[in-house]
Design a protein around this motif. Structure first.
Motif, mmCIF file in Angstrom:
data_model
loop_
_atom_site.group_PDB
_atom_site.id
_atom_site.type_symbol
_atom_site.label_atom_id
_atom_site.label_comp_id
_atom_site.label_asym_id
_atom_site.label_seq_id
_atom_site.Cartn_x
_atom_site.Cartn_y
_atom_site.Cartn_z
ATOM 1 N N GLN A 84 -3.830 3.527 -0.709
ATOM 2 C CA GLN A 84 -4.256 2.893 -1.968
ATOM 3 C C GLN A 84 -3.156 1.949 -2.432
ATOM 4 O OE1 GLN A 84 -5.891 5.114 -5.057
ATOM 5 N NE2 GLN A 84 -7.206 6.348 -3.753
ATOM 6 N N LYS A 85 -3.462 1.225 -3.497
ATOM 7 C CA LYS A 85 -2.480 0.265 -3.989
ATOM 8 C C LYS A 85 -1.229 1.005 -4.476
ATOM 9 C CE LYS A 85 -2.481 -3.782 -7.044
ATOM 10 N NZ LYS A 85 -1.323 -3.564 -7.854
ATOM 11 N N LYS A 138 0.824 -1.222 0.000
ATOM 12 C CA LYS A 138 0.000 0.000 0.000
ATOM 13 C C LYS A 138 0.852 1.263 0.000
ATOM 14 C CE LYS A 138 -4.151 -1.807 2.031
ATOM 15 N NZ LYS A 138 -4.954 -1.975 3.231
ATOM 16 N N CYS A 139 0.235 2.342 -0.521
ATOM 17 C CA CYS A 139 0.913 3.641 -0.549
ATOM 18 C C CYS A 139 1.092 4.140 0.889
ATOM 19 C CB CYS A 139 0.074 4.635 -1.359
ATOM 20 S SG CYS A 139 0.630 6.343 -1.240
ATOM 21 N N CYS A 188 1.531 5.264 -4.303
ATOM 22 C CA CYS A 188 0.577 5.119 -5.407
ATOM 23 C C CYS A 188 0.993 6.078 -6.520
ATOM 24 C CB CYS A 188 -0.835 5.446 -4.930
ATOM 25 S SG CYS A 188 -1.067 7.200 -4.613
#
Ligand code: SF4
Ligand code: ZN
Length: 318
Positions: free
Chosen positions: A8-9, A2-3, A22
């Motif tokens: 987020q991804k 994760k960021c 991200c």
């Protein structure tokens, strides 16, 4: 993964910084880091007139993009070298550079070596260096000459290139393997306009890994020439990059510390990398006026005069 900023991804994990981000946060991070490097190494400021040497590749277009995003006044310079082996490398890379300039409303100088000098880099190499078929030495001196000339004639304060940390570490590695003390003394991301006739040169991306500049170019949607110059195949610098990448796998951060520790050593331990080694006396070339250590004509003028003479002779004999 994760960021770190928003959960987020993540699209990239930078092990040497222990940082995953991200897409949006990576672009922000990359832009801020570039600005920090520019400040920290006093590369230029918003009043400076900047000339960016662009090859149509990811690093040079990315550095032009970031400078533009940051509000700097940066024009581009594309040098058409006439490299057409296997595919139209020069033609494609000029097109990519022009497309980028048009898309962002930026000014691009274009210099065409064949038009200006009467022969392409490849022809000049075949004529002047019979037996040695790589045009890299003629290419290197020609690019340096044009960058300096266009920079000075255009009244620019600084010339920017897109070299990244992988490039710098590979050069340092090669110079250290051979203990080329003169080159080690000169290697630095900011080369002052030391003697009259040289423009200042800087490399705002010298702290980024190549995969980071590639990620930036990709995420920003920059359309660049994917292929390397066909003559880069088998180059020593590529081999050195592979060796360093191999070591980096086991020791994340190795490339970074190798290069940054070198800069620190240069700054602190002047005895090891003496700045005061007597510099070669430079004179103005009798033809083009650029600085040279040669007594008469510089290497650029000698190479291209010889090319024109041999070409004319071949035409007469044909
Ligand atoms: Fe020039 Fe290509 Fe050699 Fe690079 S690899 S110096 S662009 S000929
Ligand atoms: Zn000259």
């Amino acid at each position: 993964m994760k960021c770190r900023q928003c959960s987020q991804k993540a699209v990239i994990n930078m092990r040497q910084h222990k940082l995953a981000l991200c897409s949006n946060h990576f672009i922000d991070w990359f832009t801020i880091q570039t600005q920090r490097t520019i400040h920290r190494y006093r590369m230029f400021n918003t009043d400076s007139r900047i000339l960016v040497a662009v090859s149509g590749g990811k690093d040079s277009l990315a550095v032009w993009d970031v400078l533009h995003q940051l509000g700097y006044q940066a024009d581009g310079l594309y040098i058409h070298l006439g490299i057409e082996k296997d595919f139209h490398y020069s033609q494609i890379s000029q097109q990519k550079s022009e497309d980028f300039a048009n898309k962002h409303g930026l000014y691009l100088h274009i210099e065409n070596v064949k038009k200006n000098e009467g022969a392409s880099i490849t022809e000049a190499t075949n004529l002047t260096l019979r037996g040695r078929n790589k045009p890299c030495s003629v290419c290197g001196l020609t690019k340096r000459h044009y960058m300096n000339r266009v920079g000075l004639q255009g009244g620019y304060d600084v010339l920017v290139t897109g070299h990244n940390l992988d490039d710098e570490a590979a050069v340092l590695f090669g110079n250290s393997l051979n203990w080329q003390v003169g080159y080690l003394a000169r290697q630095h991301p900011v080369l002052e306009a030391s003697s009259k006739g040289f423009i200042q040169r800087t490399k705002p991306f010298f702290r980024f890994y190549e995969r980071e500049t590639a990620a930036y170019a990709f995420l920003r949607g920059i359309d660049y020439v994917q292929e390397e110059c066909p003559y880069a195949i088998g180059a020593k610098s590529i081999y050195y990059k592979e060796v360093l990448n191999h070591m980096e796998l086991k020791r994340p951060g190795l490339k970074q510390s190798f290069f940054l520790a070198f800069l620190k050593a240069k700054q602190e331990e002047r005895l090891l990398f003496r700045d005061d080694v007597p510099k070669e006396e430079l004179k103005a070339c009798k033809k083009c006026g650029q600085p040279t250590s040669a007594p008469d004509l510089c290497a650029f003028c000698r190479t291209w005069e010889k090319t024109r003479d041999l070409r004319a002779k071949n035409l007469r004999d044909a």
